[in-house]
Scaffold this motif. Structure first.
Motif, mmCIF file in Angstrom:
data_model
loop_
_atom_site.group_PDB
_atom_site.id
_atom_site.type_symbol
_atom_site.label_atom_id
_atom_site.label_comp_id
_atom_site.label_asym_id
_atom_site.label_seq_id
_atom_site.Cartn_x
_atom_site.Cartn_y
_atom_site.Cartn_z
ATOM 1 N N ARG A 3 0.816 -1.218 0.000
ATOM 2 C CA ARG A 3 0.000 0.000 0.000
ATOM 3 C C ARG A 3 0.846 1.263 0.000
ATOM 4 N NH1 ARG A 3 -4.791 -1.432 4.404
ATOM 5 N NH2 ARG A 3 -5.780 -3.104 3.193
ATOM 6 N N MET A 4 2.063 1.195 0.519
ATOM 7 C CA MET A 4 2.928 2.369 0.560
ATOM 8 C C MET A 4 3.591 2.639 -0.791
ATOM 9 S SD MET A 4 4.625 2.169 4.361
ATOM 10 C CE MET A 4 5.294 3.832 4.243
ATOM 11 N N ARG A 5 3.514 1.662 -1.697
ATOM 12 C CA ARG A 5 3.990 1.827 -3.073
ATOM 13 C C ARG A 5 5.414 2.367 -3.152
ATOM 14 N NH1 ARG A 5 -0.030 5.632 -5.771
ATOM 15 N NH2 ARG A 5 1.334 5.245 -7.563
ATOM 16 N N PRO A 6 6.398 1.551 -2.753
ATOM 17 C CA PRO A 6 7.792 2.011 -2.879
ATOM 18 C C PRO A 6 8.182 2.188 -4.338
ATOM 19 C CG PRO A 6 7.702 -0.327 -2.312
ATOM 20 C CD PRO A 6 6.297 0.185 -2.209
ATOM 21 N N MET A 7 8.928 3.248 -4.615
ATOM 22 C CA MET A 7 9.366 3.549 -5.973
ATOM 23 C C MET A 7 10.770 4.139 -5.912
ATOM 24 S SD MET A 7 6.852 2.849 -8.122
ATOM 25 C CE MET A 7 7.178 3.866 -9.566
ATOM 26 N N PRO A 8 11.593 3.896 -6.943
ATOM 27 C CA PRO A 8 12.873 4.612 -7.013
ATOM 28 C C PRO A 8 12.616 6.112 -7.098
ATOM 29 C CG PRO A 8 12.823 2.774 -8.566
ATOM 30 C CD PRO A 8 11.427 2.950 -8.059
ATOM 31 N N GLN A 9 13.492 6.881 -6.531
ATOM 32 C CA GLN A 9 13.322 8.332 -6.536
ATOM 33 C C GLN A 9 13.209 8.852 -7.960
ATOM 34 O OE1 GLN A 9 16.141 10.575 -4.148
ATOM 35 N NE2 GLN A 9 16.210 12.146 -5.729
ATOM 36 N N GLN A 10 12.184 9.671 -8.206
ATOM 37 C CA GLN A 10 11.952 10.207 -9.540
ATOM 38 C C GLN A 10 12.812 11.436 -9.789
ATOM 39 O OE1 GLN A 10 9.903 8.583 -11.691
ATOM 40 N NE2 GLN A 10 9.795 7.054 -10.055
ATOM 41 N N LEU A 110 10.564 -3.307 11.765
ATOM 42 C CA LEU A 110 11.388 -2.414 10.968
ATOM 43 C C LEU A 110 11.629 -3.098 9.630
ATOM 44 C CD1 LEU A 110 14.038 -1.544 13.708
ATOM 45 C CD2 LEU A 110 11.947 -0.287 13.157
ATOM 46 N N VAL A 111 11.262 -2.429 8.550
ATOM 47 C CA VAL A 111 11.369 -3.023 7.217
ATOM 48 C C VAL A 111 12.312 -2.175 6.369
ATOM 49 C CG1 VAL A 111 10.120 -3.820 5.187
ATOM 50 C CG2 VAL A 111 8.999 -3.863 7.435
ATOM 51 N N SER A 112 13.331 -2.810 5.815
ATOM 52 C CA SER A 112 14.266 -2.138 4.919
ATOM 53 C C SER A 112 13.830 -2.398 3.479
ATOM 54 C CB SER A 112 15.689 -2.670 5.135
ATOM 55 O OG SER A 112 16.580 -2.133 4.183
ATOM 56 N N VAL A 113 13.586 -1.319 2.726
ATOM 57 C CA VAL A 113 13.084 -1.432 1.362
ATOM 58 C C VAL A 113 14.037 -0.725 0.402
ATOM 59 C CG1 VAL A 113 11.171 -0.917 -0.196
ATOM 60 C CG2 VAL A 113 10.707 -1.499 2.200
ATOM 61 N N ASP A 114 14.422 -1.417 -0.655
ATOM 62 C CA ASP A 114 15.242 -0.841 -1.721
ATOM 63 C C ASP A 114 14.460 -0.970 -3.022
ATOM 64 O OD1 ASP A 114 17.044 -0.081 -3.613
ATOM 65 O OD2 ASP A 114 18.689 -1.335 -2.880
ATOM 66 N N ALA A 115 13.814 0.118 -3.421
ATOM 67 C CA ALA A 115 12.935 0.067 -4.593
ATOM 68 C C ALA A 115 13.690 -0.244 -5.879
ATOM 69 C CB ALA A 115 12.178 1.392 -4.738
ATOM 70 N N SER A 116 15.001 0.026 -5.916
ATOM 71 C CA SER A 116 15.766 -0.253 -7.126
ATOM 72 C C SER A 116 15.909 -1.747 -7.373
ATOM 73 C CB SER A 116 17.154 0.388 -7.039
ATOM 74 O OG SER A 116 17.949 -0.246 -6.050
ATOM 75 N N LYS A 117 15.610 -2.561 -6.366
ATOM 76 C CA LYS A 117 15.729 -4.011 -6.500
ATOM 77 C C LYS A 117 14.373 -4.696 -6.653
ATOM 78 C CE LYS A 117 20.082 -4.127 -3.953
ATOM 79 N NZ LYS A 117 20.822 -4.677 -2.796
ATOM 80 N N MET A 118 13.322 -3.908 -6.837
ATOM 81 C CA MET A 118 12.001 -4.490 -7.074
ATOM 82 C C MET A 118 11.961 -5.162 -8.443
ATOM 83 S SD MET A 118 9.613 -1.344 -5.710
ATOM 84 C CE MET A 118 8.157 -2.067 -6.454
ATOM 85 N N GLY A 120 8.983 -6.018 -9.807
ATOM 86 C CA GLY A 120 7.762 -5.533 -10.443
ATOM 87 C C GLY A 120 6.903 -6.625 -11.030
ATOM 88 N N ALA A 121 7.267 -7.866 -10.773
ATOM 89 C CA ALA A 121 6.511 -8.987 -11.337
ATOM 90 C C ALA A 121 5.222 -9.218 -10.547
ATOM 91 C CB ALA A 121 7.363 -10.255 -11.314
ATOM 92 N N THR A 140 7.599 -14.912 -3.186
ATOM 93 C CA THR A 140 8.337 -13.952 -4.010
ATOM 94 C C THR A 140 7.999 -12.504 -3.637
ATOM 95 O OG1 THR A 140 6.639 -13.813 -5.770
ATOM 96 C CG2 THR A 140 8.256 -15.603 -5.927
ATOM 97 N N PHE A 141 7.132 -12.306 -2.662
ATOM 98 C CA PHE A 141 6.703 -10.944 -2.301
ATOM 99 C C PHE A 141 7.894 -10.035 -1.978
ATOM 100 C CE2 PHE A 141 5.201 -7.585 0.465
ATOM 101 C CZ PHE A 141 4.026 -7.172 -0.137
ATOM 102 N N PRO A 142 8.892 -10.494 -1.161
ATOM 103 C CA PRO A 142 10.035 -9.608 -0.880
ATOM 104 C C PRO A 142 10.762 -9.157 -2.142
ATOM 105 C CG PRO A 142 9.996 -11.452 0.651
ATOM 106 C CD PRO A 142 8.975 -11.751 -0.416
ATOM 107 N N GLU A 143 10.925 -10.053 -3.114
ATOM 108 C CA GLU A 143 11.599 -9.668 -4.354
ATOM 109 C C GLU A 143 10.748 -8.702 -5.157
ATOM 110 O OE1 GLU A 143 12.335 -13.255 -6.399
ATOM 111 O OE2 GLU A 143 13.609 -14.127 -4.830
ATOM 112 N N ARG A 144 9.451 -8.912 -5.168
ATOM 113 C CA ARG A 144 8.561 -8.057 -5.949
ATOM 114 C C ARG A 144 8.572 -6.624 -5.448
ATOM 115 N NH1 ARG A 144 3.221 -10.768 -4.882
ATOM 116 N NH2 ARG A 144 2.409 -8.911 -5.940
#
Length: 204
Positions: A3-10, A110-118, A120-121, A140-144
């Motif tokens: 729901r937070m929709r992580p994305m690489p910085q635009q 505590l969740v560490s998220v790196d959107a560059s490694k998503m 998107g599948a 596969t949710f963590p990879e997605r």
């Protein structure tokens, strides 16, 4: 996280502008210290999901307070204490009140998220059925969604900007009840898992 929709910085958002808003700890992920890595931003919203950090530059979003030496015969720290900084400025009054109700011994993730490694599948299909695996069952949710790590912590105390310990139950019994919290920042002192901390420190 979904729901937070992580994305690489635009494009159009500079590191300096984001740091001015969120503080030096805007990104609580493995990209810290690597200026060439894309930054992660969140374009969605989740009720009890907040980025660590603050618009003030004097406090990091996550910092270690104390790592006690191992007890006799053990190889992991006796305890690991850290401080989290939350900024409630953009939370509705009712939601901020929920955060202020967090007390001693409550557990947080505590969740560490790196959107560059998503990847998107989409979620994989359920066998031969024309349905996809639910997110809560999808390995596969963590990879997605670029989830690098999930760690738990236990709250020891919660303070407002005036230093009042909001998690102190004695405040409720004082004359006039618990005072209104001061400011929009909350400082949570938490206990981390010593065994997991030791494993992380060794890169396991």
């Amino acid at each position: 996280i979904k729901r937070m929709r992580p994305m690489p910085q635009q494009d159009g958002y500079t590191e300096d502008s984001l740091n001015d808003y969120y503080g030096n700890s805007f990104n609580q992920d493995e990209n810290i210290g690597n200026d060439e890595s894309p930054k992660t931003e969140f374009q969605g919203w989740a009720r009890m999901g907040l980025e660590l950090g603050t618009n003030k530059l004097d406090k990091q979003g996550l910092r270690l307070i104390r790592v006690d030496p191992p007890r006799l015969g053990e190889s992991v720290p006796a305890s690991v204490i850290a401080e989290l900084v939350l900024d409630l400025r953009h939370c509705a009054t009712s939601l901020a009140a929920e955060w202020d109700e967090i007390g001693e011994f409550d557990n947080l993730f505590l969740v560490s998220v790196d959107a560059s490694k998503m990847t998107g599948a989409p979620a994989p299909m359920m066998g031969r059925k024309d349905r996809r695996v639910p997110d809560e069952e999808d390995f596969t949710f963590p990879e997605r969604y670029g989830i690098q790590a999930v760690r738990g912590c236990m709250v020891l105390e919660v303070r407002d900007e005036a230093g009042t310990i909001l998690s102190d139950p004695a405040l409720s019994y004082e004359e006039g009840g618990r005072p209104d919290p001061k400011g929009k920042r909350r400082f949570l002192r938490v206990a981390l898992d010593p065994a997991q901390y030791a494993a992380d420190a060794l890169g396991r």
